[in-house]
Design a protein around this motif. Structure first.
Motif, PDB file in Angstrom:
ATOM      1  N   UNK A  87      32.513   8.354  20.890  1.00 55.43           N
ATOM      2  CA  UNK A  87      31.586   9.272  20.215  1.00 55.43           C
ATOM      3  C   UNK A  87      32.108  10.703  20.244  1.00 55.43           C
ATOM      4  N   UNK A  88      32.671  11.110  21.385  1.00 57.85           N
ATOM      5  CA  UNK A  88      33.182  12.479  21.480  1.00 57.85           C
ATOM      6  C   UNK A  88      34.432  12.660  20.627  1.00 57.85           C
ATOM      7  N   UNK A  89      35.208  11.608  20.436  1.00 55.50           N
ATOM      8  CA  UNK A  89      36.344  11.708  19.529  1.00 55.50           C
ATOM      9  C   UNK A  89      35.898  11.967  18.099  1.00 55.50           C
ATOM     10  N   UNK A  90      34.861  11.249  17.651  1.00 53.06           N
ATOM     11  CA  UNK A  90      34.306  11.517  16.325  1.00 53.06           C
ATOM     12  C   UNK A  90      33.730  12.925  16.245  1.00 53.06           C
ATOM     13  N   UNK A  91      33.049  13.328  17.312  1.00 49.97           N
ATOM     14  CA  UNK A  91      32.461  14.665  17.387  1.00 49.97           C
ATOM     15  C   UNK A  91      33.553  15.730  17.296  1.00 49.97           C
ATOM     16  N   UNK A  92      34.610  15.572  18.081  1.00 50.46           N
ATOM     17  CA  UNK A  92      35.696  16.556  18.101  1.00 50.46           C
ATOM     18  C   UNK A  92      36.441  16.596  16.777  1.00 50.46           C
ATOM     19  N   UNK A  93      36.627  15.443  16.151  1.00 50.48           N
ATOM     20  CA  UNK A  93      37.335  15.418  14.869  1.00 50.48           C
ATOM     21  C   UNK A  93      36.577  16.210  13.813  1.00 50.48           C
TER      22      UNK A  93
END
Length: 518
Positions: free
Chosen positions: A374-380
């Motif tokens: 989820x944080x990877x999607x958020x950061x992207x």
């Protein structure tokens, strides 16, 4: 006094704007900037102040209102106030470059809404929290009705107010049940379960999982000003209050459901946010992704407060960047990219503080992977704001261009400052979450930057499935139908219809008395 000093400074700025409301827009903006800067500075100077508590009043009669209005400021609440004040001053600094034409009423409501939001973050019990949320909802509703001319905007504002009012009602009822338990005897098992359920449903409705529209038109400049506060502040309030007000050992039977709902919300909303071409339009999904992460933390972490405060700060800074991010020079692309790095899960960042607090073990490691994804999607999604198309300046003054760059830089600097305040601590959960987020960002970059047509079309179809607009339209039609039914009943009961209904009831009563109807 230290507890409410930032709030008093913001309210003093709103009062000054009311006194000098006929002056030029530059002076109104200067008053707003001065009050916001002084409030921000007073908060920074109180960083080492010990936790405090302020009992505002005792309601009478005490037999009916046994709870007091209480404000409290602890370490984790200070962290969220720090993020909120950073967003506030960044919105004011970037306002001249946006040239949104804010009037005296706009700036006054902006400061009043911000001050009430800070008070709600410091609420010491559910009664205080519910009353402040009611005030915030009323201010937002009235402001949207004043600023929108379209009927659709009014409908969206009414729908949003209805959902939020239901959440506040649940929180207020949970507060009354908790007060009865503290003032009288021990709560029974059924009463404790009802308390947990009402609190959980109230948090789910108000933490931003449902991306309801604000009611402002897509071209309204207010979406980047007070609209940003309306979108970001209430979820941040609920996140920190989730850690402060969640009863000890409560939610044991609901923790699994909280994690499930939070995981689904974080992944689906994060997917929409990561692949959205416009950050401002997808800001509600950014908030929903952060709300899902907060529910995962609330259901899995033993010490909830530091974890949910990290999510709240992360959401505030990223949502603030999404509200003001525009590229006027190549240098402006640096700040969203730096903020995206702080969302990956590295040490000394808010995302790293969240991963650090996740439990270890088999289930904990699985949760770390979900949070990392989820944080990877958020950061992207945050990092891709640096690739926005370059637009010309709306204002030619040098000070507006300088302050716009300073406002953008505040977000990554504040994120790093928060991480330094939390310290460095490495755990297996942090390693798994960081690795998963890096892989996720790489996949998103591969799809978006290399223009893989099949992947883009697939992502667009998924984003289309996740659109909540049909649900909102269906809820509005259901609401209108219920009002129509109620109106029909009311019409049947008025005038001559009321006389006929009375005759029918008299006839039915006579039949019952004579034994005709058995």
């Amino acid at each position: 006094m230290v507890l409410v000093l930032p709030v008093l400074l913001l309210l003093a700025g709103a009062a000054l704007i009311g006194l000098f409301r006929r002056t030029s827009g530059f002076y109104l903006w200067s008053i707003t900037l001065a009050s916001a800067f002084l409030a921000w500075l007073s908060l920074l100077l109180s960083s080492n102040w010990q936790a405090g508590l302020l009992e505002v009043s005792v309601w009478r009669p005490e037999a009916l209102f046994s709870a007091e209005l209480v404000l409290g400021l602890g370490r984790t609440q200070w962290d969220v106030l720090y993020g909120a004040m950073t967003v506030l001053i960044a919105l004011v600094l970037t306002a001249p470059a946006r040239d949104g034409g804010e009037r005296a009423a706009d700036w006054a409501i902006f400061l009043v809404y911000a001050s009430l939001s800070l008070l709600a973050m410091m609420a010491g019990n559910l009664l205080t929290l519910s009353l402040l949320l009611i005030l915030l909802d009323i201010i937002a509703f009235v402001y949207v009705l004043r600023r929108t001319d379209a009927a659709r905007g009014g409908q969206q504002a009414i729908l949003k107010l209805g959902v939020e009012s239901l959440g506040v009602l649940l929180l207020l009822t949970a507060g009354l049940v908790a007060t009865l338990g503290r003032g009288g005897g021990q709560l029974t098992g059924r009463e404790a379960m009802a308390l947990e359920l009402m609190l959980a449903l109230g948090v789910v409705l108000r933490i931003g999982l449902i991306p309801l529209p604000l009611g402002l038109s897509p071209q309204a400049a207010a979406r980047r000003g007070i609209g940003a506060l309306m979108r970001l502040m209430p979820p941040a309030i609920l996140m920190i209050q989730l850690g402060v007000q969640w009863p000890d050992a409560a939610g044991g039977s609901l923790r699994g459901w909280l994690i499930l709902v939070g995981g689904i919300a974080a992944l689906t909303a994060g997917l929409v946010w990561a692949f959205s071409p416009a950050a401002l339009e997808a800001r509600a999904h950014l908030v929903a992704c952060a709300g899902g992460l907060a529910l995962i933390a609330g259901g899995s972490v033993i010490d909830i407060e530091p974890a949910v405060s990290a999510v709240a700060v992360l959401m505030l800074l990223a949502g603030g960047m999404a509200s003001v991010a525009q590229v006027h020079t190549p240098f402006h692309r640096l700040w969203p990219a730096l903020l995206g790095v702080t969302c990956l899960g590295l040490p000394l960042t808010p995302s790293g503080a969240l991963l650090r607090d996740l439990p270890s073990g088999g289930v904990g490691l699985v949760l770390s992977g979900i949070v990392g994804l989820s944080m990877g999607l958020f950061a992207a999604g945050v990092a891709f704001m640096s690739l926005l198309a370059e637009t010309p300046w709306k204002r030619a003054e040098g000070y507006s261009r300088l302050l716009f760059g300073v406002g953008l830089a505040l977000f990554p600097v504040a994120a790093i400052g928060y991480g330094l305040r939390q310290g460095v601590e490495v755990s297996p959960a942090m390693g798994i979450g960081l690795g998963t987020s890096l892989v996720t960002v790489a996949v998103v970059v591969l799809i978006r930057r290399r223009r893989l047509e099949a992947g883009i079309r697939r992502a667009e179809r998924i984003v289309g499935w996740l659109d909540a607009s049909p649900l909102a339209r269906g809820a509005w039609r259901l609401y209108r139908g219920i009002l129509g039914i109620a109106g029909g009943v009311g019409y049947a009961l008025e005038g001559e219809g009321a006389f006929l209904w009375v005759l029918a009831l008299v006839a039915l009563a006579a039949a019952l008395l004579t034994g005709v109807v058995r």
